[in-house]
Write a protein that holds these residues in place. Structure first.
Motif, PDB file in Angstrom:
ATOM      1  N   ALA A  95      40.932  45.332  56.413  1.00 32.72           N
ATOM      2  CA  ALA A  95      40.012  45.301  55.163  1.00 32.72           C
ATOM      3  C   ALA A  95      38.514  44.953  55.473  1.00 32.72           C
ATOM      4  CB  ALA A  95      40.711  44.623  54.131  1.00 32.72           C
ATOM      5  N   THR A  96      37.622  45.172  55.011  1.00 34.67           N
ATOM      6  CA  THR A  96      36.291  44.864  55.145  1.00 34.67           C
ATOM      7  C   THR A  96      36.386  43.251  54.809  1.00 34.67           C
ATOM      8  OG1 THR A  96      35.563  45.343  52.975  1.00 34.67           O
ATOM      9  CG2 THR A  96      34.866  46.845  54.729  1.00 34.67           C
ATOM     10  N   GLU A  97      35.623  42.442  55.192  1.00 34.12           N
ATOM     11  CA  GLU A  97      35.492  41.066  54.900  1.00 34.12           C
ATOM     12  C   GLU A  97      35.235  40.752  53.434  1.00 34.12           C
ATOM     13  OE1 GLU A  97      33.501  37.175  56.987  1.00 34.12           O
ATOM     14  OE2 GLU A  97      34.139  38.759  58.232  1.00 34.12           O
ATOM     15  N   SER A  98      33.964  41.308  52.819  1.00 35.56           N
ATOM     16  CA  SER A  98      33.810  41.101  51.520  1.00 35.56           C
ATOM     17  C   SER A  98      34.397  41.867  50.362  1.00 35.56           C
ATOM     18  CB  SER A  98      32.022  41.051  51.400  1.00 35.56           C
ATOM     19  OG  SER A  98      32.008  42.580  51.728  1.00 35.56           O
ATOM     20  N   GLY A  99      34.636  43.069  50.971  1.00 42.52           N
ATOM     21  CA  GLY A  99      35.265  44.072  49.962  1.00 42.52           C
ATOM     22  C   GLY A  99      34.162  44.188  48.880  1.00 42.52           C
ATOM     23  N   GLY A 100      32.912  44.176  48.980  1.00 41.90           N
ATOM     24  CA  GLY A 100      31.937  44.433  48.057  1.00 41.90           C
ATOM     25  C   GLY A 100      31.748  45.649  47.370  1.00 41.90           C
ATOM     26  N   GLN A 101      32.012  46.762  48.277  1.00 37.62           N
ATOM     27  CA  GLN A 101      31.715  48.010  47.724  1.00 37.62           C
ATOM     28  C   GLN A 101      32.840  48.234  46.786  1.00 37.62           C
ATOM     29  OE1 GLN A 101      32.717  47.174  50.713  1.00 37.62           O
ATOM     30  NE2 GLN A 101      33.805  48.675  51.723  1.00 37.62           N
ATOM     31  N   PHE A 102      33.786  47.617  46.523  1.00 38.78           N
ATOM     32  CA  PHE A 102      34.937  47.839  45.636  1.00 38.78           C
ATOM     33  C   PHE A 102      34.785  46.959  44.503  1.00 38.78           C
ATOM     34  CE2 PHE A 102      37.321  48.593  49.932  1.00 38.78           C
ATOM     35  CZ  PHE A 102      37.199  49.710  49.661  1.00 38.78           C
ATOM     36  N   LYS A 103      33.809  45.927  44.619  1.00 35.79           N
ATOM     37  CA  LYS A 103      33.499  45.117  43.273  1.00 35.79           C
ATOM     38  C   LYS A 103      32.402  45.645  42.511  1.00 35.79           C
ATOM     39  CE  LYS A 103      35.243  41.172  45.883  1.00 35.79           C
ATOM     40  NZ  LYS A 103      34.576  39.984  46.879  1.00 35.79           N
ATOM     41  N   ALA A 104      31.652  46.537  43.172  1.00 29.20           N
ATOM     42  CA  ALA A 104      30.314  46.921  42.640  1.00 29.20           C
ATOM     43  C   ALA A 104      30.462  47.683  41.250  1.00 29.20           C
ATOM     44  CB  ALA A 104      29.609  47.998  43.309  1.00 29.20           C
ATOM     45  N   GLY A 105      30.096  47.388  40.154  1.00 25.55           N
ATOM     46  CA  GLY A 105      30.471  48.323  39.018  1.00 25.55           C
ATOM     47  C   GLY A 105      31.215  47.204  38.093  1.00 25.55           C
ATOM     48  N   ILE A 106      32.512  46.862  38.710  1.00 30.59           N
ATOM     49  CA  ILE A 106      33.394  46.209  37.854  1.00 30.59           C
ATOM     50  C   ILE A 106      32.595  44.746  37.385  1.00 30.59           C
ATOM     51  CG2 ILE A 106      35.697  44.905  37.880  1.00 30.59           C
ATOM     52  CD1 ILE A 106      35.820  47.906  37.490  1.00 30.59           C
ATOM     53  N   GLY A 107      31.923  44.226  38.066  1.00 32.80           N
ATOM     54  CA  GLY A 107      31.281  43.060  38.016  1.00 32.80           C
ATOM     55  C   GLY A 107      30.502  43.029  37.046  1.00 32.80           C
ATOM     56  N   THR A 108      29.676  44.135  37.081  1.00 35.12           N
ATOM     57  CA  THR A 108      28.552  44.223  36.216  1.00 35.12           C
ATOM     58  C   THR A 108      28.947  44.695  34.825  1.00 35.12           C
ATOM     59  OG1 THR A 108      27.833  46.083  37.257  1.00 35.12           O
ATOM     60  CG2 THR A 108      26.445  44.130  37.407  1.00 35.12           C
ATOM     61  N   MET A 109      29.795  45.850  34.748  1.00 36.25           N
ATOM     62  CA  MET A 109      30.218  46.573  33.877  1.00 36.25           C
ATOM     63  C   MET A 109      31.149  45.796  32.802  1.00 36.25           C
ATOM     64  SD  MET A 109      28.205  48.828  34.137  1.00 36.25           S
ATOM     65  CE  MET A 109      28.369  50.050  32.751  1.00 36.25           C
ATOM     66  N   LYS A 110      31.712  44.741  33.243  1.00 39.16           N
ATOM     67  CA  LYS A 110      32.748  44.153  32.467  1.00 39.16           C
ATOM     68  C   LYS A 110      32.103  43.549  31.024  1.00 39.16           C
ATOM     69  CE  LYS A 110      33.329  39.905  35.223  1.00 39.16           C
ATOM     70  NZ  LYS A 110      32.326  38.793  34.513  1.00 39.16           N
ATOM     71  N   SER A 111      30.757  43.083  31.489  1.00 37.81           N
ATOM     72  CA  SER A 111      30.123  42.741  30.112  1.00 37.81           C
ATOM     73  C   SER A 111      29.827  43.755  29.028  1.00 37.81           C
ATOM     74  CB  SER A 111      28.524  42.310  30.753  1.00 37.81           C
ATOM     75  OG  SER A 111      28.780  41.374  31.956  1.00 37.81           O
ATOM     76  N   VAL A 112      29.778  44.865  29.569  1.00 40.46           N
ATOM     77  CA  VAL A 112      29.678  46.016  28.617  1.00 40.46           C
ATOM     78  C   VAL A 112      31.229  45.985  27.521  1.00 40.46           C
ATOM     79  CG1 VAL A 112      29.783  48.466  28.179  1.00 40.46           C
ATOM     80  CG2 VAL A 112      28.372  47.341  29.821  1.00 40.46           C
ATOM     81  N   ALA A 113      32.239  45.805  28.193  1.00 41.51           N
ATOM     82  CA  ALA A 113      33.479  45.586  27.288  1.00 41.51           C
ATOM     83  C   ALA A 113      33.399  44.552  26.522  1.00 41.51           C
ATOM     84  CB  ALA A 113      34.594  45.557  28.469  1.00 41.51           C
ATOM     85  N   THR A 114      33.050  43.345  26.943  1.00 42.19           N
ATOM     86  CA  THR A 114      33.049  42.081  26.017  1.00 42.19           C
ATOM     87  C   THR A 114      32.155  42.238  25.194  1.00 42.19           C
ATOM     88  OG1 THR A 114      31.679  40.983  27.988  1.00 42.19           O
ATOM     89  CG2 THR A 114      34.201  40.683  28.012  1.00 42.19           C
ATOM     90  N   SER A 115      30.664  42.665  25.403  1.00 36.70           N
ATOM     91  CA  SER A 115      29.714  42.611  24.527  1.00 36.70           C
ATOM     92  C   SER A 115      29.864  43.610  23.510  1.00 36.70           C
ATOM     93  CB  SER A 115      28.266  42.599  25.097  1.00 36.70           C
ATOM     94  OG  SER A 115      28.260  43.799  25.715  1.00 36.70           O
ATOM     95  N   SER A 116      30.312  44.839  23.796  1.00 39.44           N
ATOM     96  CA  SER A 116      30.650  45.913  22.759  1.00 39.44           C
ATOM     97  C   SER A 116      31.672  45.641  21.989  1.00 39.44           C
ATOM     98  CB  SER A 116      30.558  47.453  23.450  1.00 39.44           C
ATOM     99  OG  SER A 116      31.614  47.400  24.444  1.00 39.44           O
ATOM    100  N   LEU A 117      32.886  45.090  22.588  1.00 46.54           N
ATOM    101  CA  LEU A 117      34.026  45.017  21.534  1.00 46.54           C
ATOM    102  C   LEU A 117      33.557  43.767  20.701  1.00 46.54           C
ATOM    103  CD1 LEU A 117      36.983  45.251  24.065  1.00 46.54           C
ATOM    104  CD2 LEU A 117      36.521  46.823  22.127  1.00 46.54           C
ATOM    105  N   SER A 118      32.843  42.831  21.201  1.00 45.61           N
ATOM    106  CA  SER A 118      32.777  41.675  20.390  1.00 45.61           C
ATOM    107  C   SER A 118      31.868  42.080  19.136  1.00 45.61           C
ATOM    108  CB  SER A 118      32.420  40.347  20.977  1.00 45.61           C
ATOM    109  OG  SER A 118      30.975  40.585  21.744  1.00 45.61           O
ATOM    110  N   ALA A 119      30.920  42.793  19.500  1.00 41.08           N
ATOM    111  CA  ALA A 119      29.962  43.109  18.458  1.00 41.08           C
ATOM    112  C   ALA A 119      30.470  43.965  17.163  1.00 41.08           C
ATOM    113  CB  ALA A 119      28.676  44.003  19.096  1.00 41.08           C
ATOM    114  N   GLY A 120      31.268  45.068  17.838  1.00 38.95           N
ATOM    115  CA  GLY A 120      32.122  45.901  16.866  1.00 38.95           C
ATOM    116  C   GLY A 120      32.898  44.879  15.903  1.00 38.95           C
ATOM    117  N   PHE A 121      33.731  43.951  16.604  1.00 36.23           N
ATOM    118  CA  PHE A 121      34.701  43.171  15.876  1.00 36.23           C
ATOM    119  C   PHE A 121      33.599  42.358  14.753  1.00 36.23           C
ATOM    120  CE2 PHE A 121      35.163  38.421  16.220  1.00 36.23           C
ATOM    121  CZ  PHE A 121      36.133  38.237  15.360  1.00 36.23           C
TER     122      PHE A 121
END
Lengths: 111, 143
Positions: free
Chosen positions: B79-105
Protein backbone atom coordinates in the motif's frame (compact mmCIF):
# COMPACT_ATOMS: atom_id res chain seq x y z
CA UNK A 1 -77.03 36.65 3.03
CA UNK A 2 -74.57 36.63 5.88
CA UNK A 3 -70.99 35.44 5.52
CA UNK A 4 -68.78 33.98 8.20
CA UNK A 5 -65.90 35.97 6.69
CA UNK A 6 -65.48 39.14 4.68
CA UNK A 7 -65.80 38.27 0.99
CA UNK A 8 -62.76 39.33 -1.07
CA UNK A 9 -63.01 42.38 -3.27
CA UNK A 10 -61.97 41.09 -6.67
CA UNK A 11 -61.99 44.43 -8.48
CA UNK A 12 -58.23 44.87 -7.91
CA UNK A 13 -57.35 41.37 -9.20
CA UNK A 14 -58.50 37.79 -9.08
CA UNK A 15 -55.49 36.84 -6.94
CA UNK A 16 -57.01 38.88 -4.13
CA UNK A 17 -59.23 35.87 -3.44
CA UNK A 18 -56.11 33.87 -2.56
CA UNK A 19 -54.72 36.61 -0.34
CA UNK A 20 -58.06 37.11 1.35
CA UNK A 21 -58.42 33.41 2.15
CA UNK A 22 -54.80 33.27 3.33
CA UNK A 23 -55.48 36.29 5.55
CA UNK A 24 -58.51 34.60 7.12
CA UNK A 25 -57.01 31.11 7.30
CA UNK A 26 -53.25 31.10 7.85
CA UNK A 27 -52.89 27.41 6.99
CA UNK A 28 -54.33 27.82 3.48
CA UNK A 29 -51.05 28.32 1.52
CA UNK A 30 -49.34 25.58 3.54
CA UNK A 31 -52.33 23.35 2.76
CA UNK A 32 -51.87 24.01 -0.96
CA UNK A 33 -48.17 23.09 -0.72
CA UNK A 34 -48.99 19.92 1.23
CA UNK A 35 -51.67 19.03 -1.32
CA UNK A 36 -49.22 19.36 -4.23
CA UNK A 37 -46.58 17.36 -2.33
CA UNK A 38 -48.94 14.47 -1.58
CA UNK A 39 -50.42 14.43 -5.10
CA UNK A 40 -46.97 14.23 -6.74
CA UNK A 41 -45.64 11.54 -4.37
CA UNK A 42 -48.78 9.46 -4.37
CA UNK A 43 -49.71 9.84 -8.03
CA UNK A 44 -46.18 9.44 -9.35
CA UNK A 45 -45.18 6.46 -7.26
CA UNK A 46 -48.47 4.65 -7.80
CA UNK A 47 -48.41 5.07 -11.56
CA UNK A 48 -44.75 4.01 -11.70
CA UNK A 49 -45.50 0.95 -9.60
CA UNK A 50 -48.39 0.00 -11.88
CA UNK A 51 -46.24 0.48 -14.96
CA UNK A 52 -42.89 -1.11 -14.11
CA UNK A 53 -43.57 -3.01 -10.90
CA UNK A 54 -41.68 -0.85 -8.41
CA UNK A 55 -41.74 2.77 -7.25
CA UNK A 56 -38.65 4.95 -6.88
CA UNK A 57 -39.81 6.72 -3.72
CA UNK A 58 -36.69 8.93 -3.23
CA UNK A 59 -37.13 10.31 -6.75
CA UNK A 60 -40.82 11.08 -6.25
CA UNK A 61 -40.16 12.72 -2.90
CA UNK A 62 -37.49 14.90 -4.52
CA UNK A 63 -39.80 15.79 -7.43
CA UNK A 64 -42.59 16.65 -5.00
CA UNK A 65 -40.21 18.87 -3.00
CA UNK A 66 -39.11 20.64 -6.18
CA UNK A 67 -42.75 21.17 -7.20
CA UNK A 68 -43.46 22.72 -3.80
CA UNK A 69 -40.37 24.91 -4.11
CA UNK A 70 -41.46 26.30 -7.48
CA UNK A 71 -44.95 26.98 -6.13
CA UNK A 72 -43.66 28.58 -2.95
CA UNK A 73 -41.24 30.80 -4.93
CA UNK A 74 -44.20 32.16 -6.89
CA UNK A 75 -45.96 32.79 -3.58
CA UNK A 76 -43.03 34.88 -2.33
CA UNK A 77 -43.66 37.62 -4.89
CA UNK A 78 -46.19 39.31 -2.62
CA UNK A 79 -46.42 39.36 1.13
CA UNK A 80 -49.39 37.65 2.70
CA UNK A 81 -49.16 34.11 1.37
CA UNK A 82 -46.10 32.42 2.84
CA UNK A 83 -43.46 33.51 5.31
CA UNK A 84 -39.68 33.21 5.22
CA UNK A 85 -39.92 30.33 7.71
CA UNK A 86 -42.19 28.36 5.37
CA UNK A 87 -39.86 28.96 2.44
CA UNK A 88 -36.94 27.85 4.64
CA UNK A 89 -38.74 24.61 5.52
CA UNK A 90 -39.47 23.91 1.84
CA UNK A 91 -35.78 24.46 1.00
CA UNK A 92 -34.79 22.19 3.90
CA UNK A 93 -37.16 19.53 2.58
CA UNK A 94 -35.48 19.80 -0.83
CA UNK A 95 -32.04 19.35 0.70
CA UNK A 96 -33.05 16.35 2.81
CA UNK A 97 -34.87 14.60 -0.03
CA UNK A 98 -31.94 15.25 -2.38
CA UNK A 99 -29.71 13.60 0.22
CA UNK A 100 -32.02 10.60 0.28
CA UNK A 101 -32.21 10.52 -3.52
CA UNK A 102 -28.47 10.66 -4.20
CA UNK A 103 -27.59 8.25 -1.40
CA UNK A 104 -30.22 5.73 -2.49
CA UNK A 105 -28.96 5.29 -6.03
CA UNK A 106 -27.19 2.03 -6.78
CA UNK A 107 -23.86 2.09 -8.62
CA UNK A 108 -24.43 2.84 -12.29
CA UNK A 109 -27.80 4.56 -11.86
CA UNK A 110 -26.75 8.12 -11.15
CA UNK A 111 -23.01 7.81 -10.64
CA UNK B 1 -16.50 0.53 -5.46
CA UNK B 2 -18.36 2.10 -2.56
CA UNK B 3 -15.89 4.95 -2.26
CA UNK B 4 -16.71 6.23 -5.75
CA UNK B 5 -20.47 5.98 -5.21
CA UNK B 6 -20.29 7.59 -1.79
CA UNK B 7 -18.05 10.48 -2.86
CA UNK B 8 -20.07 11.10 -6.02
CA UNK B 9 -23.30 11.18 -4.00
CA UNK B 10 -21.85 13.76 -1.63
CA UNK B 11 -20.58 15.87 -4.54
CA UNK B 12 -24.01 15.68 -6.19
CA UNK B 13 -25.67 16.76 -2.93
CA UNK B 14 -23.26 19.69 -2.66
CA UNK B 15 -23.96 20.80 -6.24
CA UNK B 16 -27.70 20.39 -5.74
CA UNK B 17 -27.63 22.48 -2.56
CA UNK B 18 -25.59 25.22 -4.26
CA UNK B 19 -27.90 25.25 -7.30
CA UNK B 20 -31.15 25.27 -5.32
CA UNK B 21 -29.99 28.09 -3.02
CA UNK B 22 -28.72 30.16 -5.96
CA UNK B 23 -31.96 29.57 -7.83
CA UNK B 24 -34.15 30.62 -4.91
CA UNK B 25 -32.01 33.69 -4.19
CA UNK B 26 -31.78 34.83 -7.79
CA UNK B 27 -35.49 34.22 -8.37
CA UNK B 28 -36.18 36.75 -5.61
CA UNK B 29 -33.71 39.25 -7.10
CA UNK B 30 -34.98 38.87 -10.68
CA UNK B 31 -38.65 39.14 -9.75
CA UNK B 32 -38.26 41.69 -6.97
CA UNK B 33 -39.92 39.32 -4.51
CA UNK B 34 -41.15 40.51 -1.14
CA UNK B 35 -39.79 37.46 0.68
CA UNK B 36 -36.12 36.83 -0.05
CA UNK B 37 -34.19 33.71 0.93
CA UNK B 38 -31.00 35.70 1.40
CA UNK B 39 -32.64 37.28 4.47
CA UNK B 40 -32.16 33.92 6.17
CA UNK B 41 -28.70 33.98 7.76
CA UNK B 42 -28.58 30.18 8.18
CA UNK B 43 -28.89 29.55 4.45
CA UNK B 44 -26.42 32.28 3.53
CA UNK B 45 -23.73 30.75 5.76
CA UNK B 46 -24.60 27.24 4.61
CA UNK B 47 -24.31 28.26 0.95
CA UNK B 48 -20.85 29.73 1.45
CA UNK B 49 -19.76 26.70 3.49
CA UNK B 50 -20.91 24.17 0.90
CA UNK B 51 -19.32 26.25 -1.87
CA UNK B 52 -16.05 26.28 0.07
CA UNK B 53 -16.25 22.49 0.49
CA UNK B 54 -16.84 21.95 -3.23
CA UNK B 55 -13.92 24.23 -4.12
CA UNK B 56 -11.71 22.44 -1.61
CA UNK B 57 -12.76 19.10 -3.11
CA UNK B 58 -11.58 20.20 -6.58
CA UNK B 59 -8.32 21.42 -5.12
CA UNK B 60 -7.78 18.21 -3.11
CA UNK B 61 -8.48 15.98 -6.10
CA UNK B 62 -6.06 18.02 -8.24
CA UNK B 63 -3.28 17.77 -5.67
CA UNK B 64 -3.82 14.09 -4.92
CA UNK B 65 -4.11 13.01 -8.55
CA UNK B 66 -0.88 14.83 -9.36
CA UNK B 67 0.85 13.09 -6.44
CA UNK B 68 -0.61 9.76 -7.49
CA UNK B 69 0.59 10.01 -11.11
CA UNK B 70 4.11 10.96 -10.07
CA UNK B 71 4.34 8.21 -7.43
CA UNK B 72 5.68 4.71 -7.94
CA UNK B 73 4.94 1.45 -6.16
CA UNK B 74 8.10 -0.47 -5.41
CA UNK B 75 8.32 -4.22 -5.58
CA UNK B 76 6.90 -5.74 -2.41
CA UNK B 77 4.88 -2.67 -1.45
CA UNK B 78 1.33 -3.51 -0.48
CA UNK B 79 0.00 0.00 0.00
CA UNK B 80 1.10 3.59 -0.41
CA UNK B 81 2.46 5.22 2.70
CA UNK B 82 -0.10 7.96 3.07
CA UNK B 83 -3.09 6.67 1.11
CA UNK B 84 -3.91 10.31 0.41
CA UNK B 85 -5.48 9.65 -2.98
CA UNK B 86 -8.15 7.51 -1.30
CA UNK B 87 -8.89 10.12 1.33
CA UNK B 88 -9.32 13.00 -1.14
CA UNK B 89 -12.95 13.95 -1.31
CA UNK B 90 -14.12 12.15 1.79
CA UNK B 91 -12.20 14.48 4.08
CA UNK B 92 -13.66 17.66 2.61
CA UNK B 93 -17.06 16.40 1.51
CA UNK B 94 -18.00 15.01 4.91
CA UNK B 95 -18.73 18.60 5.97
CA UNK B 96 -21.40 18.72 3.25
CA UNK B 97 -23.21 15.84 4.97
CA UNK B 98 -23.07 17.40 8.40
CA UNK B 99 -23.84 21.00 7.36
CA UNK B 100 -26.72 20.23 4.97
CA UNK B 101 -28.33 17.65 7.26
CA UNK B 102 -28.09 19.89 10.30
CA UNK B 103 -29.46 22.91 8.40
CA UNK B 104 -32.41 20.85 7.17
CA UNK B 105 -32.97 19.51 10.65
CA UNK B 106 -32.81 22.97 12.25
CA UNK B 107 -35.38 24.42 9.85
CA UNK B 108 -37.87 21.59 10.19
CA UNK B 109 -37.66 20.88 13.91
CA UNK B 110 -37.06 24.47 15.02
CA UNK B 111 -33.59 23.76 16.41
CA UNK B 112 -34.94 21.46 19.10
CA UNK B 113 -31.98 19.74 20.68
CA UNK B 114 -34.07 16.70 21.59
CA UNK B 115 -34.11 15.71 17.92
CA UNK B 116 -30.46 16.55 17.31
CA UNK B 117 -29.37 13.05 18.21
CA UNK B 118 -31.19 11.61 15.16
CA UNK B 119 -29.55 13.73 12.49
CA UNK B 120 -26.27 13.84 14.36
CA UNK B 121 -26.16 10.06 14.33
CA UNK B 122 -27.19 9.81 10.67
CA UNK B 123 -24.47 12.21 9.57
CA UNK B 124 -21.95 10.47 11.84
CA UNK B 125 -22.67 7.08 10.29
CA UNK B 126 -22.31 8.56 6.79
CA UNK B 127 -18.88 9.89 7.77
CA UNK B 128 -18.05 6.47 9.24
CA UNK B 129 -18.97 4.82 5.92
CA UNK B 130 -16.69 7.24 4.09
CA UNK B 131 -13.73 6.51 6.35
CA UNK B 132 -14.35 2.75 6.08
CA UNK B 133 -14.52 2.89 2.29
CA UNK B 134 -11.35 5.00 2.07
CA UNK B 135 -9.52 2.54 4.34
CA UNK B 136 -10.86 -0.39 2.31
CA UNK B 137 -9.60 1.15 -0.94
CA UNK B 138 -6.23 1.83 0.63
CA UNK B 139 -5.43 -1.20 2.80
CA UNK B 140 -8.09 -3.78 2.04
CA UNK B 141 -11.23 -5.06 3.69
CA UNK B 142 -12.04 -3.47 7.05
CA UNK B 143 -13.86 -6.47 8.51
Amino acid sequence: MGYLYTPPNLTSGVDDALFSIAGSTQAFPIGILLFVFIIVVWGGSTSQKNKIGYADYPMWFLLASLSCLLLSLVMTMRTGLITLSTLGIVIALNILTSFWFFMSKAKGEMN
Amino acid sequence: MGLIKYTTSLVMVALFVICILFFATNFAVDNDSQIILSSDADYVSMQSQVQANATQFSSDVGTQSEAFFTSAIKSGDVATESGGQFKAGIGTMKSVATSSLSAGFNKITGEDNNFAIIFGTISAILVFFGIAYAYKAWKGDVD
